[in-house]
Design a protein around this motif. Structure first.
Motif, PDB file in Angstrom:
ATOM      1  N   LEU A 121      16.330  10.621  29.754  1.00  0.00           N
ATOM      2  CA  LEU A 121      17.754  10.913  29.884  1.00  0.00           C
ATOM      3  C   LEU A 121      18.080  11.026  31.367  1.00  0.00           C
ATOM      4  O   LEU A 121      17.489  11.835  32.084  1.00  0.00           O
ATOM      5  N   ARG A 122      19.004  10.181  31.822  1.00  0.00           N
ATOM      6  CA  ARG A 122      19.417  10.208  33.229  1.00  0.00           C
ATOM      7  C   ARG A 122      20.930  10.037  33.276  1.00  0.00           C
ATOM      8  O   ARG A 122      21.469   9.072  32.726  1.00  0.00           O
ATOM      9  N   ASN A 123      21.612  10.977  33.913  1.00  0.00           N
ATOM     10  CA  ASN A 123      23.073  10.946  34.005  1.00  0.00           C
ATOM     11  C   ASN A 123      23.724  10.772  32.632  1.00  0.00           C
ATOM     12  O   ASN A 123      24.639   9.982  32.449  1.00  0.00           O
ATOM     13  N   LYS A 124      23.172  11.495  31.671  1.00  0.00           N
ATOM     14  CA  LYS A 124      23.685  11.512  30.301  1.00  0.00           C
ATOM     15  C   LYS A 124      23.576  10.155  29.607  1.00  0.00           C
ATOM     16  O   LYS A 124      24.306   9.867  28.669  1.00  0.00           O
ATOM     17  N   LYS A 125      22.656   9.327  30.074  1.00  0.00           N
ATOM     18  CA  LYS A 125      22.382   8.032  29.444  1.00  0.00           C
ATOM     19  C   LYS A 125      20.909   7.995  29.068  1.00  0.00           C
ATOM     20  O   LYS A 125      20.060   8.508  29.789  1.00  0.00           O
ATOM     21  N   PHE A 126      20.624   7.358  27.949  1.00  0.00           N
ATOM     22  CA  PHE A 126      19.252   7.277  27.465  1.00  0.00           C
ATOM     23  C   PHE A 126      18.643   5.924  27.811  1.00  0.00           C
ATOM     24  O   PHE A 126      19.287   4.886  27.651  1.00  0.00           O
ATOM     25  N   TYR A 127      17.391   5.967  28.255  1.00  0.00           N
ATOM     26  CA  TYR A 127      16.631   4.764  28.564  1.00  0.00           C
ATOM     27  C   TYR A 127      15.290   4.868  27.859  1.00  0.00           C
ATOM     28  O   TYR A 127      14.702   5.938  27.787  1.00  0.00           O
ATOM     29  N   GLU A 128      14.824   3.741  27.366  1.00  0.00           N
ATOM     30  CA  GLU A 128      13.555   3.720  26.643  1.00  0.00           C
ATOM     31  C   GLU A 128      12.641   2.669  27.254  1.00  0.00           C
ATOM     32  O   GLU A 128      13.095   1.589  27.635  1.00  0.00           O
ATOM     33  N   PHE A 129      11.370   3.011  27.355  1.00  0.00           N
ATOM     34  CA  PHE A 129      10.380   1.995  27.713  1.00  0.00           C
ATOM     35  C   PHE A 129       9.048   2.342  27.062  1.00  0.00           C
ATOM     36  O   PHE A 129       8.765   3.496  26.757  1.00  0.00           O
ATOM     37  N   ASP A 130       8.266   1.301  26.813  1.00  0.00           N
ATOM     38  CA  ASP A 130       6.961   1.470  26.181  1.00  0.00           C
ATOM     39  C   ASP A 130       5.940   1.967  27.189  1.00  0.00           C
ATOM     40  O   ASP A 130       5.966   1.587  28.360  1.00  0.00           O
ATOM     41  N   LEU A 131       5.049   2.803  26.716  1.00  0.00           N
ATOM     42  CA  LEU A 131       3.958   3.301  27.560  1.00  0.00           C
ATOM     43  C   LEU A 131       2.691   2.471  27.382  1.00  0.00           C
ATOM     44  O   LEU A 131       1.714   2.674  28.092  1.00  0.00           O
ATOM     45  N   VAL A 132       2.741   1.545  26.435  1.00  0.00           N
ATOM     46  CA  VAL A 132       1.594   0.675  26.172  1.00  0.00           C
ATOM     47  C   VAL A 132       2.078  -0.768  26.247  1.00  0.00           C
ATOM     48  O   VAL A 132       3.099  -1.121  25.661  1.00  0.00           O
ATOM     49  N   PHE A 133       1.343  -1.587  26.985  1.00  0.00           N
ATOM     50  CA  PHE A 133       1.667  -3.008  27.111  1.00  0.00           C
ATOM     51  C   PHE A 133       0.371  -3.786  26.939  1.00  0.00           C
ATOM     52  O   PHE A 133      -0.625  -3.500  27.609  1.00  0.00           O
ATOM     53  N   ASP A 134       0.362  -4.755  26.029  1.00  0.00           N
ATOM     54  CA  ASP A 134      -0.855  -5.524  25.724  1.00  0.00           C
ATOM     55  C   ASP A 134      -2.030  -4.598  25.407  1.00  0.00           C
ATOM     56  O   ASP A 134      -3.136  -4.755  25.941  1.00  0.00           O
ATOM     57  N   ARG A 135      -1.782  -3.596  24.584  1.00  0.00           N
ATOM     58  CA  ARG A 135      -2.794  -2.620  24.146  1.00  0.00           C
ATOM     59  C   ARG A 135      -3.410  -1.826  25.303  1.00  0.00           C
ATOM     60  O   ARG A 135      -4.506  -1.295  25.200  1.00  0.00           O
ATOM     61  N   ARG A 136      -2.694  -1.751  26.411  1.00  0.00           N
ATOM     62  CA  ARG A 136      -3.167  -1.012  27.579  1.00  0.00           C
ATOM     63  C   ARG A 136      -2.097   0.002  27.972  1.00  0.00           C
ATOM     64  O   ARG A 136      -0.924  -0.331  28.080  1.00  0.00           O
TER      65      ARG A 136
END
Length: 191
Positions: A121-136
């Motif tokens: 949550l930044r400036n009342k906006k939500f952002y999403e990202f994966d913590l795993v990429f190509d099983r890493r």
């Protein structure tokens, strides 16, 4: 963590009376004291309830006899927007959320194997990202890069659903139900 013992019934009543005395008029305290004496009569309801607590303490090998009730009272039934931190609840910090419901919230845990994203949550906006990429799992630097992108793209503050979660829990529960009713349940589940 050391499990608290079940206090003796007499000790509990004594502490209760000491707590009540400065809060009520003398006549009310005298009535309370008499009721407390009735409660402690051998073979009475107080003794029966005390035995149940002792039995519960013996049966609960994985946690305190009080933990579940304390969690419900302080965590799920807390209706104000303020957060309460309880020792031992840190295991629910990730892959879990408190779901607002009228009168008493529920709790949802997610399997970290299947849920490996983060919502920021930044400036009342939500952002999403994966913590795993190509099983890493992303490295510290890669996570930092993603967070810097969030900061750069956030722009000015706007009103958002995040504001609702800081309200009284019953108000938030009503808004939560409305958001789901409007077809945005999948978005809420990602949060």
């Amino acid at each position: 963590m050391r499990r608290p013992p079940v206090p003796k019934l007499g000790d509990t009543i004594e502490m209760y009376l000491k707590s009540v005395k400065p809060l009520v008029p003398a006549a009310a305290f005298e009535r309370t004291r008499k009721e407390a004496e009735k409660f402690m009569v051998p073979g009475g309801i107080g003794e029966e309830l005390q035995e149940r607590l002792v039995r519960r303490a013996k049966e609960r090998t994985d946690s305190s006899w009080l933990a579940e009730w304390w969690t419900q009272l302080v965590t799920y039934k807390e209706r104000e927007g303020s957060a309460v931190c309880i020792a031992g609840r840190y295991k629910y910090m990730f892959n879990a959320c408190r779901v607002p419901k009228r009168l008493q919230d529920t709790f949802r845990k997610y399997d970290p194997v299947n849920h490996n994203h983060v919502v920021v949550l930044r400036n009342k906006k939500f952002y999403e990202f994966d913590l795993v990429f190509d099983r890493r799992t992303l490295s510290f630097e890669e996570i930092q890069f993603q967070l810097e992108r969030v900061i750069a793209n956030a722009g000015p503050k706007e009103s958002s659903i995040g504001v609702l979660s800081s309200q009284n829990r019953d108000a938030w529960a009503a808004a939560y139900d409305q958001v789901i009713h409007e077809g945005n349940g999948a978005s809420l589940n990602r949060l």
